[in-house]
Write an enzyme that holds these catalytic residues in place. Structure first.
Site, PDB file in Angstrom:
ATOM      1  N   LYS A 112       1.104  -1.153   0.193  1.00 22.54           N
ATOM      2  CA  LYS A 112      -0.178   0.128  -0.014  1.00 22.54           C
ATOM      3  C   LYS A 112       0.678   1.393   0.273  1.00 22.54           C
ATOM      4  CE  LYS A 112      -3.886  -2.325   1.329  1.00 22.54           C
ATOM      5  NZ  LYS A 112      -3.678  -3.686   1.401  1.00 22.54           N
TER       6      LYS A 112
HETATM    7  C1  PLP Z   1      -4.413  -4.545   0.165  1.00 19.62           C
HETATM    8  C2  PLP Z   1      -3.710  -6.002   0.808  1.00 19.62           C
HETATM    9  C3  PLP Z   1      -4.369  -6.837  -0.090  1.00 19.62           C
HETATM   10  C4  PLP Z   1      -5.132  -6.875  -1.159  1.00 19.62           C
HETATM   11  O1  PLP Z   1      -5.527  -5.730  -2.163  1.00 19.62           O
HETATM   12  P1  PLP Z   1      -6.648  -5.880  -3.221  1.00 19.62           P
HETATM   13  O2  PLP Z   1      -5.959  -4.023  -3.485  1.00 19.62           O
HETATM   14  O3  PLP Z   1      -6.987  -5.332  -1.608  1.00 19.62           O
HETATM   15  O4  PLP Z   1      -6.549  -6.498  -4.083  1.00 19.62           O
HETATM   16  C5  PLP Z   1      -2.838  -8.182  -0.282  1.00 19.62           C
HETATM   17  N1  PLP Z   1      -2.525  -8.570   0.409  1.00 19.62           N
HETATM   18  C6  PLP Z   1      -2.110  -7.765   1.702  1.00 19.62           C
HETATM   19  C7  PLP Z   1      -0.878  -7.934   2.754  1.00 19.62           C
HETATM   20  C8  PLP Z   1      -2.469  -6.294   1.206  1.00 19.62           C
HETATM   21  O5  PLP Z   1      -2.023  -5.065   2.082  1.00 19.62           O
END
Ligand code: PLP
Length: 465
Positions: A112
């Site tokens: 993120k």
């Molecule tokens: C947010 C997240 C996901 C999922 O990603 P999306 O974009 O919501 O599909 C998968 N793994 C981790 C570690 C995340 O933080």
């Protein structure tokens, strides 16, 4: 570049507008009116560029007039300068076919950060231009919250209210949010699931009592700028593995469908992608939707991969819109039906459009632990539970021999070290850059899972626009 809503009736906005707006006023999500296309020669010419330069090149057509190329590059250099690896998103080889794309070298140890470090700077840039105050409300299953808080803590003109489901995020995740004591950061633990929290946030964007007084902004992946920033690492990985001359497949641990949708955007821009593998855990609505068209939400089952414990994947709407013929009015009807009954069937056009590029796989807790052990015993790599679900899916695929498969490593293993230790016997240490997380003071409020209580708290504590 102009952006339109997936539900066909909100006004079109420019890049600055969609960055600050989040959700469209008709309840839809914004997408570019058309996809910018790069020729194979143009893509080949991007090989070997430093990550921030590549990022600015890929994003410039989406940003349009909202930022000059020099300003965009400066923001990319600032955002990606905070990463602990100079390649920003390095690739690691696991075996002849499988690779990991490490997306966790940012300040909060999950992918993120790649988008949110930039988004924090974009907020500051655009607000500084027009003046005014932005109140960010968001829901997190763990990683968005800490990454968003790190990206906006202490920034001018922005404050953040972050909802998380009480007791359903890991200790490290919670502390990464609640130990940030900047006065513009507000953590709210609610009784309920991530889906409950996300539904509340969606409702706030349509609540005149809040939108009338506050300038609400979004950091969830409903915000287009986040998806745009994630498109970059698909190009970065493919270019290193022989693209565009060679096709690459990606396996993506999926929750809200944002990360894997960014892969779809890369393909729409012209990057040769063999396949996008949507990896889910037992919360498998996307796996069911992609295999037999059944998009029906059940109850959320908590797992060791909490960022994927989601039944309603907001960004799936973007795929249904784009792959299903871009009929916003019809999609608005379909989504209204879904919101009423929590179930819908995909149309034939949507199913065909999706199946051209996407496949899916589901991992139960045993599959996940086995993938963690496989990486540890065969490659000496520790991987987190989310990445393990992606790797499990990658290893299920039947693909031509010369196609490399890149699993997106979405979180640092230390962020989920209890689960990693259970599977492998090894407890990965927290990287030094997160500091003395367990010694710091925490601050949050706890509220019932009740919309009125949460909306009243925000109205009572936010700064009017
Ligand atoms: C947010 C997240 C996901 C999922 O990603 P999306 O974009 O919501 O599909 C998968 N793994 C981790 C570690 C995340 O933080």
């Amino acid at each position: 570049m102009d952006y339109i809503s997936t539900r066909g009736s909100a006004p079109a906005l420019d890049f600055e507008g969609v960055t600050l707006a989040g959700l469209a006023s008709d309840g839809g999500l914004y997408l570019p009116r058309e996809w910018p296309r790069l020729s194979q020669d143009e893509i080949a010419a991007l090989a070997g560029l430093p990550y921030p330069v590549l990022a600015a090149r890929i994003m410039q057509p989406f940003v349009g007039e909202s930022l000059s190329p020099e300003r965009l590059l400066a923001l990319c250099e600032q955002a990606y300068g905070r990463f602990a690896h100079t390649a920003v998103t390095p690739l690691v080889q696991l075996d002849q076919r499988n690779w990991l794309l490490e997306l966790f070298h940012g300040p909060t140890l999950a992918f993120k950060d790649v988008a949110l470090q930039l988004l924090g700077l974009l907020f500051e840039e655009f607000l500084g231009r027009k003046g005014g105050h932005l109140t960010i409300v968001g829901a997190t299953s763990g990683d968005t919250g800490s990454a968003a808080i790190d990206a906006v803590a202490g920034r001018e003109g922005v404050e953040i209210f972050m909802l998380h489901p009480k007791g359903r995020v890991s200790d490290v995740q919670r502390r990464q949010m609640t130990t940030v004591l900047a006065p513009n950061v507000h953590n709210i633990a609610i009784d309920g699931s991530f889906d409950d929290a996300q539904a509340m946030v969606k409702r706030m964007f349509a609540d005149p009592a809040l939108t009338g007084r506050f300038g609400l902004g979004a950091v969830n992946s409903i915000n287009w700028a986040r998806l745009m920033a994630q498109v970059v690492y698909y190009f970065a990985a493919a270019l290193q593995l022989g693209g565009p001359a060679r096709k690459v497949a990606f396996a993506v641990p999926t929750g809200n469908f944002g990360d894997v949708f960014a892969g779809y955007v890369a393909a729409r821009m012209g990057l040769p992608v063999e396949r996008l593998v949507v990896a889910t855990n037992v919360n498998d609505i996307l796996h069911r939707a992609l295999t037999d068209g059944d998009y029906s939400a059940g109850a959320v089952t908590p797992t060791a991969a909490p960022s994927m414990d989601i039944q309603v994947s907001s960004n799936f709407e973007r795929l249904l819109f784009d792959a299903g013929g871009r009929d916003g009015i019809a999609l608005a009807e379909q989504m209204k039906g879904f919101e009423a009954s929590r179930a819908m069937r995909l149309t034939n056009a949507q199913r065909q459009g999706a199946s051209a590029l996407f496949t899916s796989a589901r991992a139960d807790p045993g599959d996940m632990a086995q993938a963690m052990r496989w990486a540890w015993e065969n490659c000496g790599e520790t991987i987190d539970p989310h990445t393990a679900i992606g790797l499990h899916a990658a290893r299920q695929q039947d693909l031509p021999d010369d196609v490399p498969v890149v699993t997106l490593a979405t979180a640092h293993p230390a962020k989920f070290r209890d689960a990693v230790e259970r599977a492998t016997g090894f407890r990965p240490p927290l990287p030094l850059r997160v500091g003395e997380l367990f010694e710091r003071e925490e601050r949050m409020v706890e509220l019932p899972g009740d919309y009125d209580a949460v909306a009243a708290y925000i109205a009572g504590n936010a700064t009017p626009r």
